[in-house]
Design a protein around this motif. Structure first.
Motif, short mmCIF file in Angstrom:
data_model
loop_
_atom_site.label_atom_id
_atom_site.label_comp_id
_atom_site.label_asym_id
_atom_site.label_seq_id
_atom_site.Cartn_x
_atom_site.Cartn_y
_atom_site.Cartn_z
N TYR A 124 12.91 -7.01 -1.86
CA TYR A 124 11.49 -7.18 -1.54
C TYR A 124 11.01 -8.55 -2.02
CZ TYR A 124 11.15 -2.21 -0.39
OH TYR A 124 11.31 -0.98 0.18
N LEU A 125 10.16 -9.15 -1.22
CA LEU A 125 9.53 -10.42 -1.57
C LEU A 125 8.05 -10.31 -1.24
CD1 LEU A 125 9.73 -13.43 -2.41
CD2 LEU A 125 10.17 -13.97 0.00
N GLY A 175 11.26 6.04 22.25
CA GLY A 175 11.91 6.55 21.07
C GLY A 175 11.77 5.67 19.85
N ARG A 176 10.91 4.68 19.89
CA ARG A 176 10.71 3.78 18.76
C ARG A 176 9.30 3.99 18.19
NH1 ARG A 176 13.37 0.24 22.42
NH2 ARG A 176 15.45 -0.35 21.69
N ALA A 177 9.20 3.92 16.89
CA ALA A 177 7.90 4.11 16.25
C ALA A 177 6.99 2.94 16.56
CB ALA A 177 8.08 4.26 14.74
N PRO A 178 5.70 3.19 16.84
CA PRO A 178 4.78 2.08 17.11
C PRO A 178 4.50 1.27 15.87
CG PRO A 178 3.59 4.17 16.98
CD PRO A 178 5.05 4.51 16.91
N ARG A 179 4.16 0.00 16.07
CA ARG A 179 3.84 -0.89 14.95
C ARG A 179 2.39 -0.71 14.53
NH1 ARG A 179 7.36 -5.35 14.21
NH2 ARG A 179 9.07 -5.37 15.69
N HIS A 180 2.17 -0.66 13.25
CA HIS A 180 0.82 -0.59 12.72
C HIS A 180 0.66 -1.68 11.67
CE1 HIS A 180 -0.07 3.23 14.70
NE2 HIS A 180 1.10 3.68 14.27
N THR A 181 -0.31 -2.53 11.83
CA THR A 181 -0.56 -3.57 10.84
C THR A 181 -2.05 -3.88 10.80
OG1 THR A 181 -0.11 -5.85 10.21
CG2 THR A 181 -0.04 -5.35 12.56
N GLY A 182 -2.59 -3.94 9.60
CA GLY A 182 -4.00 -4.23 9.46
C GLY A 182 -4.32 -5.71 9.56
N ARG A 183 -3.32 -6.57 9.35
CA ARG A 183 -3.51 -8.01 9.42
C ARG A 183 -2.16 -8.64 9.75
NH1 ARG A 183 -3.53 -10.88 3.66
NH2 ARG A 183 -2.40 -12.36 4.96
N ARG A 192 17.01 -11.84 9.11
CA ARG A 192 15.58 -12.04 8.90
C ARG A 192 14.99 -10.87 8.15
NH1 ARG A 192 13.04 -14.66 14.48
NH2 ARG A 192 14.20 -16.63 14.38
N MET A 193 14.10 -11.17 7.22
CA MET A 193 13.41 -10.13 6.48
C MET A 193 12.19 -9.68 7.27
SD MET A 193 13.70 -11.78 2.62
CE MET A 193 13.28 -10.24 1.78
N VAL A 194 11.88 -8.40 7.21
CA VAL A 194 10.81 -7.82 8.02
C VAL A 194 9.63 -7.45 7.13
CG1 VAL A 194 12.40 -6.96 9.76
CG2 VAL A 194 11.81 -5.50 7.83
N GLY A 195 8.42 -7.49 7.70
CA GLY A 195 7.23 -7.16 6.95
C GLY A 195 7.17 -5.69 6.59
N ASN A 196 6.61 -5.41 5.40
CA ASN A 196 6.53 -4.02 4.94
C ASN A 196 5.38 -3.89 3.94
OD1 ASN A 196 7.84 -1.25 4.58
ND2 ASN A 196 7.75 -1.98 2.47
N PRO A 197 4.31 -3.14 4.28
CA PRO A 197 3.21 -2.94 3.33
C PRO A 197 3.61 -1.94 2.24
CG PRO A 197 2.79 -1.71 5.35
CD PRO A 197 4.06 -2.48 5.57
N ASN A 198 3.17 -2.18 1.03
CA ASN A 198 3.51 -1.30 -0.09
C ASN A 198 2.40 -1.36 -1.12
OD1 ASN A 198 4.80 0.33 -1.91
ND2 ASN A 198 6.66 -0.91 -2.07
N HIS A 199 1.74 -0.22 -1.35
CA HIS A 199 0.66 -0.11 -2.34
C HIS A 199 -0.44 -1.15 -2.08
CE1 HIS A 199 2.90 2.85 -4.65
NE2 HIS A 199 3.95 2.04 -4.65
N GLY A 200 -0.79 -1.34 -0.83
CA GLY A 200 -1.88 -2.23 -0.49
C GLY A 200 -1.51 -3.70 -0.46
#
Length: 594
Positions: free
Chosen positions: A385-386, A328-336, A352-360
């Motif tokens: 956001y940081l 029931g959890r979404a899979p992780r997708h990361t290009g790097r 803890r802050m979590v990674g999040n891609p936005n506009h490349g």
């Protein structure tokens, strides 16, 4: 001869600690008293599993520290039962420490002192370590098999807090006569008239299309107490007054609301603490099992709150809403890889802050719901956001400046000088004379024993005397070889070599592979805290005790010209922060080391 006693009792043994310690002490005394031995110190661990290595048992660790002390008041250690002291390969990792410091180890199964040079003694202790591990595994198998049968065949309630919506009711005396005589009784689940309607409402609204967060907010607005607030007696450590999405999810995924008892939803795995240092042992990790591994009772064991069909529809809805896995959890997708994954903390909520891609671009995000902000009474925007690219350069510069070059060399030199002075103060030639005397006395005894053997003495008895004396001699020789050499001061060339190695390392940091760079940040102990008000990132290097370079901070001051660089309380702690000036970084942040 003076002895220290070591023993252990755990919950696995189902014994009274006082009774267990008494019989272990009795067995140890029966071994050493015929040889004129006397127990002068006792070390006894209570409530600790045998699988824990010695360094993670408080009394065993205290014994090891005492063994290393020149002022110890015993000559050897005696144990009452090897299976309780050593598990698996622990003997092979512990006994060399005893030999190193010239302390003997007496075990009843060997009939006296263990001979460091005897393959037979090593084999015997390895055998008992394997037996100890096998006994623990058999206990686990028996317990798990019994719990599976009780759930599947009897639908028995096996303990723990009742699920929200139920309460405990008496189910008669315990079937075990011994436990029944102690007044223990069985329990079963029955619907709680106050919380039962809430569970039914949650399932009905979710299947009808309402989201978990919306359901939680609605329950809070209607003044319905959340699980921890309703059952405060079982949740004294929690102060939550509002419904969280996680509580709604836990209720929706609990199969016991269908009226059947379910066991083995989760398991406890033992994983290595450090794969590069097996001696540290394992730690427990709680993990969810696949639903195919759950054990269901064959019939209903308590009153259902929902139908099985409604429960299955809720599970299908959980899987269908933006997820693709059975959990029931979404899979992780990361290009790097994210360079600072798990290293950045929000300065407002301390999460803890979590990674999040936005506009490349790669960002680190911290979100807070309105209910969370209201509950914790903090001023937190819905999302912070940081940008990763804005802090990478300043962080690299910070690490290069503080952990390379002259500052590093000066810190290493001060700590090395302090360690040399401490070692020189502890260097005692009196111990060398005592060790040489012990070796000479052992040689004299062995000569007398051989003369007794030539005169017709009992070979078995004399062989035992020679073996015991030889073990004492070898231990003294091993200790003497390390004690005779005086401590050496670290040379300037050695210090410069360490500093140069760090210079080369950080020289490659800018063009390093992102995966290697992320691992380096983590291994260095880099910790970042984002303060959104002044748009500042506070950086610190926290080096754990197992891998730190600086083991001691002389007088609590690594820089006598700056009283704020190293606080006195840092001395002998498990982390050592380094302080520096503030670096004005691009865009979002200024990096400060603290």
């Amino acid at each position: 001869m003076r002895f220290a006693f070591y023993g252990r009792v755990s919950t696995e043994d189902q014994q009274d600690p006082r009774a267990s310690k008494a019989w272990q002490l009795s067995r140890a005394r029966s071994l050493i008293e015929p040889a004129g031995g006397e127990i002068v110190a006792e070390f006894f661990d209570i409530g600790l599993s045998r699988s824990l290595p010695w360094k993670r048992r408080p009394e065993a660790l205290r014994l090891l520290d005492t063994v290393k002390s020149p002022g110890r008041d015993f000559d050897a250690v005696v144990i009452g039962e090897p299976q309780r002291a050593f598990y698996g390969s622990q003997f092979g990792m512990t006994f060399p420490v005893f030999v190193h410091y010239g302390v003997g180890l007496w075990v009843p199964e060997v009939g006296g002192a263990i001979d460091p040079g005897s393959d037979a003694h090593d084999l015997v202790m390895a055998l008992y370590g394997g037996m100890s591990k096998g006994e623990r595994n058999r206990i686990k198998i028996r317990v798990r098999s019994a719990m599976k049968a009780q759930t599947e065949l009897e639908g028995r309630y096996l303990g723990g807090r009742p699920p929200y919506g139920y309460r405990l009711a008496d189910a008669g005396p315990h079937p075990n006569p011994g436990k029944a005589a102690d007044g223990k009784r069985l329990h079963r689940l029955e619907p709680d008239p106050v919380t039962e309607p809430v569970v039914k409402r949650i399932f009905a609204e979710y299947v009808a299309g309402r989201g978990m967060t919306s359901i939680a907010r609605g329950l809070t607005q209607d003044g319905i107490a959340c699980p921890s607030a309703y059952d405060r007696a079982r949740n004294p450590h929690r102060r939550t007054e509002v419904w969280e999405t996680t509580a709604v999810r836990a209720i929706l995924q609990n199969p016991r609301y269908t009226g059947r008892q379910v066991w083995n939803r989760a398991r406890t795995d033992e994983v290595l603490i450090d794969v590069d240092d097996v001696a540290l042992g394992h730690e427990n990790r709680h993990r969810w099992n696949d639903p195919s591994q759950w054990v269901w009772s064959r019939t209903e064991s308590h009153t259902p709150l929902i139908s099985t069909d409604l429960y299955e529809r809720a599970q299908q809805t959980i899987k269908a809403r933006g997820t693709h896995s059975e959990s029931g959890r979404a899979p992780r997708h990361t290009g790097r890889p994210y360079l600072f994954r798990g290293l950045i903390t929000c300065g407002v909520c301390q999460r803890r802050m979590v990674g999040n891609p936005n506009h490349g671009r790669l960002y680190y995000r911290c979100t807070a719901s309105r209910d969370y902000v209201r509950q914790h009474q903090i001023s937190h925007p819905p999302a912070l956001y940081l940008r990763e690219g804005a802090i990478t350069g300043p962080v690299d510069e910070f690490l290069r400046t503080e952990l390379t070059g002259r500052p590093l060399a000066e810190n290493i030199r001060r700590v090395a000088d302090a360690q040399y002075r401490a070692a020189l103060a502890a260097y005692d030639t009196t111990e060398i004379d005592d060790l040489r005397q012990t070796i000479a006395e052992a040689d004299t005894k062995i000569s007398r024993y051989r003369a007794t053997l030539d005169a017709g003495g009992d070979p078995a008895l004399v062989a035992g005397w020679i073996s015991e004396t030889s073990a004492i001699k070898k231990a003294a020789q091993a200790r003497l070889g390390l004690t005779e050499a005086p401590p050496q001061r670290m040379t300037a060339e050695q210090i410069d070599a360490i500093a140069d190695a760090f210079n080369d390392l950080f020289g490659l940091l800018r063009d390093a592979d992102p995966g290697d760079k992320a691992e380096l940040y983590s291994r260095l102990g880099l910790r970042l805290t984002y303060q959104p008000g002044p748009e500042t990132v506070i950086a610190e290097v926290v080096t754990p005790a197992t891998g730190r370079v600086f083991d001691w901070c002389p007088r609590g001051d690594l820089n006598p010209h700056d009283p704020h660089r190293c606080a006195p309380e840092v001395r002998m702690h498990d982390s050592m922060p380094f302080r520096s000036n503030t670096y004005e970084g691009p865009a979002l942040c200024a990096v400060t080391q603290q």
